[in-house]
Write a protein that holds these residues in place. Structure first.
Motif, PDB file in Angstrom:
ATOM      1  N   ALA A 143       0.834  -1.211   0.000  1.00 25.12           N
ATOM      2  CA  ALA A 143       0.000   0.000   0.000  1.00 25.12           C
ATOM      3  C   ALA A 143       0.866   1.257   0.000  1.00 25.12           C
ATOM      4  CB  ALA A 143      -0.921  -0.013   1.212  1.00 25.12           C
ATOM      5  N   ALA A 144       1.959   1.254   0.771  1.00 20.57           N
ATOM      6  CA  ALA A 144       2.855   2.417   0.807  1.00 20.57           C
ATOM      7  C   ALA A 144       3.510   2.637  -0.548  1.00 20.57           C
ATOM      8  CB  ALA A 144       3.914   2.225   1.891  1.00 20.57           C
ATOM      9  N   ALA A 145       3.905   1.561  -1.211  1.00 17.81           N
ATOM     10  CA  ALA A 145       4.524   1.688  -2.528  1.00 17.81           C
ATOM     11  C   ALA A 145       3.526   2.179  -3.566  1.00 17.81           C
ATOM     12  CB  ALA A 145       5.125   0.355  -2.954  1.00 17.81           C
ATOM     13  N   ALA A 146       2.293   1.659  -3.505  1.00 15.51           N
ATOM     14  CA  ALA A 146       1.273   2.105  -4.457  1.00 15.51           C
ATOM     15  C   ALA A 146       0.985   3.592  -4.303  1.00 15.51           C
ATOM     16  CB  ALA A 146      -0.009   1.295  -4.266  1.00 15.51           C
ATOM     17  N   ALA A 147       1.058   4.099  -3.068  1.00 14.59           N
ATOM     18  CA  ALA A 147       0.822   5.524  -2.835  1.00 14.59           C
ATOM     19  C   ALA A 147       1.935   6.390  -3.421  1.00 14.59           C
ATOM     20  CB  ALA A 147       0.679   5.792  -1.337  1.00 14.59           C
ATOM     21  N   ALA A 148       3.093   5.794  -3.691  1.00 14.79           N
ATOM     22  CA  ALA A 148       4.235   6.552  -4.241  1.00 14.79           C
ATOM     23  C   ALA A 148       4.294   6.446  -5.761  1.00 14.79           C
ATOM     24  CB  ALA A 148       5.539   6.041  -3.619  1.00 14.79           C
ATOM     25  N   TRP A 149       3.138   6.215  -6.390  1.00 15.22           N
ATOM     26  CA  TRP A 149       3.142   5.993  -7.840  1.00 15.22           C
ATOM     27  C   TRP A 149       3.639   7.206  -8.617  1.00 15.22           C
ATOM     28  CZ3 TRP A 149      -0.051   8.778 -11.224  1.00 15.22           C
ATOM     29  CH2 TRP A 149      -1.039   9.553 -10.632  1.00 15.22           C
ATOM     30  N   PRO A 180      13.945  11.842  -4.749  1.00 10.99           N
ATOM     31  CA  PRO A 180      12.809  11.363  -3.945  1.00 10.99           C
ATOM     32  C   PRO A 180      12.583   9.850  -4.074  1.00 10.99           C
ATOM     33  CG  PRO A 180      12.214  13.400  -5.056  1.00 10.99           C
ATOM     34  CD  PRO A 180      13.533  12.969  -5.619  1.00 10.99           C
ATOM     35  N   TRP A 181      12.799   9.295  -5.265  1.00 12.45           N
ATOM     36  CA  TRP A 181      12.616   7.852  -5.437  1.00 12.45           C
ATOM     37  C   TRP A 181      13.736   7.072  -4.737  1.00 12.45           C
ATOM     38  CZ3 TRP A 181       9.121   4.458  -6.069  1.00 12.45           C
ATOM     39  CH2 TRP A 181       9.427   3.168  -6.481  1.00 12.45           C
ATOM     40  N   TYR A 182      14.959   7.571  -4.825  1.00  8.54           N
ATOM     41  CA  TYR A 182      16.062   6.913  -4.118  1.00  8.54           C
ATOM     42  C   TYR A 182      15.806   6.900  -2.615  1.00  8.54           C
ATOM     43  CZ  TYR A 182      18.661   7.300  -8.518  1.00  8.54           C
ATOM     44  OH  TYR A 182      19.071   7.209  -9.828  1.00  8.54           O
ATOM     45  N   ARG A 183      15.282   8.006  -2.093  1.00  9.26           N
ATOM     46  CA  ARG A 183      14.976   8.046  -0.665  1.00  9.26           C
ATOM     47  C   ARG A 183      13.893   7.037  -0.310  1.00  9.26           C
ATOM     48  NH1 ARG A 183      18.471  11.268   2.338  1.00  9.26           N
ATOM     49  NH2 ARG A 183      17.406   9.914   3.811  1.00  9.26           N
ATOM     50  N   PHE A 184      12.903   6.888  -1.181  1.00  7.12           N
ATOM     51  CA  PHE A 184      11.855   5.905  -0.935  1.00  7.12           C
ATOM     52  C   PHE A 184      12.443   4.495  -0.897  1.00  7.12           C
ATOM     53  CE2 PHE A 184       8.912   2.719  -2.551  1.00  7.12           C
ATOM     54  CZ  PHE A 184       7.851   2.857  -1.667  1.00  7.12           C
ATOM     55  N   LEU A 185      13.318   4.178  -1.849  1.00  5.68           N
ATOM     56  CA  LEU A 185      13.922   2.848  -1.885  1.00  5.68           C
ATOM     57  C   LEU A 185      14.728   2.565  -0.625  1.00  5.68           C
ATOM     58  CD1 LEU A 185      15.139   2.583  -5.596  1.00  5.68           C
ATOM     59  CD2 LEU A 185      13.139   1.509  -4.565  1.00  5.68           C
ATOM     60  N   VAL A 186      15.510   3.547  -0.186  1.00  7.45           N
ATOM     61  CA  VAL A 186      16.324   3.351   1.019  1.00  7.45           C
ATOM     62  C   VAL A 186      15.429   3.180   2.240  1.00  7.45           C
ATOM     63  CG1 VAL A 186      17.970   4.463   2.580  1.00  7.45           C
ATOM     64  CG2 VAL A 186      18.360   4.523   0.116  1.00  7.45           C
ATOM     65  N   ASP A 187      14.400   4.004   2.358  1.00 11.31           N
ATOM     66  CA  ASP A 187      13.476   3.880   3.495  1.00 11.31           C
ATOM     67  C   ASP A 187      12.775   2.522   3.483  1.00 11.31           C
ATOM     68  OD1 ASP A 187      14.165   6.406   4.309  1.00 11.31           O
ATOM     69  OD2 ASP A 187      12.409   7.385   3.442  1.00 11.31           O
ATOM     70  N   PHE A 188      12.372   2.073   2.303  1.00 11.18           N
ATOM     71  CA  PHE A 188      11.741   0.760   2.203  1.00 11.18           C
ATOM     72  C   PHE A 188      12.712  -0.334   2.650  1.00 11.18           C
ATOM     73  CE2 PHE A 188      11.221  -3.179  -0.197  1.00 11.18           C
ATOM     74  CZ  PHE A 188       9.929  -3.534   0.146  1.00 11.18           C
ATOM     75  N   GLY A 189      13.948  -0.254   2.181  1.00 11.98           N
ATOM     76  CA  GLY A 189      14.937  -1.254   2.570  1.00 11.98           C
ATOM     77  C   GLY A 189      15.193  -1.274   4.061  1.00 11.98           C
ATOM     78  N   VAL A 240      24.212   4.256   3.064  1.00  8.74           N
ATOM     79  CA  VAL A 240      23.681   4.842   1.819  1.00  8.74           C
ATOM     80  C   VAL A 240      22.789   6.036   2.134  1.00  8.74           C
ATOM     81  CG1 VAL A 240      22.301   4.381  -0.242  1.00  8.74           C
ATOM     82  CG2 VAL A 240      23.804   2.600   0.667  1.00  8.74           C
ATOM     83  N   ALA A 241      21.991   5.918   3.211  1.00  8.74           N
ATOM     84  CA  ALA A 241      21.117   7.033   3.610  1.00  8.74           C
ATOM     85  C   ALA A 241      21.940   8.256   3.983  1.00  8.74           C
ATOM     86  CB  ALA A 241      20.232   6.608   4.779  1.00  8.74           C
ATOM     87  N   TYR A 242      23.049   8.045   4.696  1.00  9.65           N
ATOM     88  CA  TYR A 242      23.922   9.175   5.046  1.00  9.65           C
ATOM     89  C   TYR A 242      24.474   9.839   3.785  1.00  9.65           C
ATOM     90  CZ  TYR A 242      24.131   8.275  10.087  1.00  9.65           C
ATOM     91  OH  TYR A 242      23.823   8.152  11.421  1.00  9.65           O
ATOM     92  N   TRP A 243      24.822   9.036   2.799  1.00 11.10           N
ATOM     93  CA  TRP A 243      25.373   9.613   1.562  1.00 11.10           C
ATOM     94  C   TRP A 243      24.310  10.417   0.816  1.00 11.10           C
ATOM     95  CZ3 TRP A 243      30.205  10.333   0.325  1.00 11.10           C
ATOM     96  CH2 TRP A 243      30.536  10.695  -0.984  1.00 11.10           C
TER      97      TRP A 243
END
Length: 524
Positions: A143-149, A180-189, A240-243
């Motif tokens: 659901a969180a990923a679908a909201a980031a469409w 913004p998409w890279y941040r989403f991927l890192v947060d998801f991970g 990676v998040a720090y970078w």
């Protein structure tokens, strides 16, 4: 004659078999009833979802924008399935692995005897328990990923701005579309690894890999290695998040400049925060390597020491040092220290709000800037019913445009024009961003939160009689509009297709004019 004496059979204090069968049958009936109710509820929910999807498709088809609905639905479905499965598989895999690594239970402590009944319950429904454990985080993640469409579509179809930021010299599209998409991927991970580690720890505890009492090791070597690898991956992703935090500084306001609306890197960020982020990234990488080496070293001594160092450095290097630099280097001579960075902010703000070489009179119908639109100011003598109907119709026009172009912010003041005998509402469509580097941030009259980039990129028309919607390209160079035109091909008509009669009626938006005037005043 001898009396016949009947004696009830002795069941050893247990209930008679008939009573047991009766209660077992009642439980089975209750489970069947609950199962039936669950299936009926699930079918009802699926029917509601199907009905909503079908009516939505019919509406978009009726206004000629079925492709928008298809792209959005397809993207949301893809993201829901992909990220939901990733989260579910990660959780299930680590729960299964923790079970496989369980130690043999010989002499059980009181703690383990207490857990035995839970192990017995799980053993009867192990497969279903694994599915249940994985399903909840999978559904939430999907659901969180679908909201980031929109975030995904913007990154996948990003268009170059043709200019770079002054600090990192990266194309501005990196900040607006990709970061913004890279941040989403890192947060998801990070969340996926945290959920996996927690699930694995619970399973290890249930099966004796983690104990709180008893002789011997309280943490078995397999459990230690398993959790060590998960923590290593977690800390590695934090590096990676720090970078990425370094680049995020270009679109965030410093604490001492937030009130003024300033964004981007200032003196303190450039000379204290940026080096601190690089150091923290290096420390996190070292900690990750130490945790990943747990299966070989069979000890957490060094990784835990690294975590303590990481936490201490986060406070000292990440917070204390920047505060000292701000207090003792910047404040005594703030104007001189911040002057180069203020110049960056001013230049970026002018570009972000379309104010470079700003001349209001050069805009189409600029003379109409201060004229009230028909929808907002009905003429004297107009009935109250007409006044009410006009705002309602204008709001309906905005909602229609917002529905067919969900990536736009619609103007707050539609106006009517008559072209070729047809009366149409004109709605201004703005492309915006809150990730334009170094530009000042401001609220708008269109709602939707503060922005640091805006263009009057689309002119939308809504036929008063039929409700038909048309979107026309107005800004031919806006990279944000070109990105969305790539994501939704064929939905925005080229600028050249605007008929002369309509083009002559189009106005420069008053709300954008007011915002630009405000930003010019703030920067002066």
């Amino acid at each position: 004659m001898r009396a016949l004496v009947f004696q009830m059979p002795d069941h050893g204090g247990c209930r008679p078999p008939g009573v047991l069968r009766g209660r077992t049958g009642a439980r089975s009936a209750a489970r069947l009833l609950l199962g039936t109710l669950f299936v009926l509820l699930l079918m009802f929910l699926l029917a509601l979802i199907a009905f909503d999807l079908w009516t939505g498709r019919l509406w978009y088809r009726s206004v000629g924008f079925s492709s928008v609905y298809s792209v959005r639905l397809r993207t949301q479905s893809m993201l829901f399935v992909a990220f939901g499965l990733l989260m579910a598989l990660a959780t299930a895999l680590n729960a299964w692995l923790a079970y496989r690594l369980r130690p043999p239970l010989s002499a059980m402590s009181f703690e383990q005897r207490h857990l035995e009944r839970y192990r017995t319950s799980v053993a009867r429904h192990r497969a279903w328990a694994l599915v249940a454990v994985a399903m909840l985080p999978g559904l939430v993640a999907g659901a969180a990923a679908a909201a980031a469409w929109k975030t995904w579509l913007a990154a996948a179809n990003s268009t170059s701005f043709g200019s770079t930021d002054p600090q990192f010299h990266r194309d501005l599209s990196f900040y607006v579309f990709q970061l913004p998409w890279y941040r989403f991927l890192v947060d998801f991970g990070l969340v996926a690894l945290a959920v996996s580690a927690l699930t694995a720890a619970l399973v290890h505890y249930l099966y004796g890999g983690i104990r709180t009492q008893g002789p011997g090791r309280l943490l078995s070597y397999p459990a230690q290695s398993h959790l060590g690898v998960l923590l290593g991956l977690l800390v590695g992703l934090k590096a990676v998040a720090y970078w990425l935090d370094r680049y995020s500084l270009a679109v965030k306001a410093g604490a001492d400049r937030a009130a003024g609306g300033w964004n981007g890197v200032g003196y303190t960020e450039a000379n204290a925060v940026l080096p601190a982020k690089a150091v923290m990234c290096g420390i996190a990488v070292i900690c990750a390597v130490l945790f990943l080496a747990t299966p070989l070293r069979r000890t957490w001594a060094l990784p835990l020491a690294g975590l303590v160092l990481m936490a201490f450095s986060s406070v000292l290097i990440g917070s204390v040092c920047p505060a000292l630099v701000q207090q003792f280097q910047v404040k005594p001579d703030e104007q001189a220290k911040e002057a180069p960075y203020a110049a960056r902010n001013s230049a970026a703000t002018e570009a972000a709000y379309g104010m470079s070489g700003y001349v209001a009179a050069a805009a189409p119908r600029a003379g109409a800037l201060l004229q009230a639109s028909p929808s907002a100011s009905p003429s004297t003598g107009t009935s109250s019913e007409t006044v009410v109907k006009a705002p309602v119709a204008a709001d309906d026009a905005r909602q229609r445009v917002q529905a067919v172009a969900p990536w736009l912010r619609t103007g707050a003041d539609p106006y009517q024009v008559t072209v070729g005998g047809r009366t149409e509402w004109v709605v201004d469509g703005y492309t915006t961003s809150d990730s334009y580097p170094f530009a000042a941030r401001a609220g708008t009259a269109m709602g939707g939160g503060a922005v640091d980039y805006i263009r009057d990129s689309v002119k939308a028309t809504v036929d008063v009689s039929t409700g038909a919607v048309a979107l026309y390209q107005w800004d031919t160079v806006d990279p944000v509009l070109r990105t969305w035109m790539r994501a939704f091909p064929g939905t925005v008509r080229p600028y050249a297709t605007i008929v002369d009669g309509l083009r002559s009626e189009l106005r420069y938006p008053q709300e954008l004019f007011v915002l630009q005037q405000h930003m010019l005043g703030a920067g002066s």
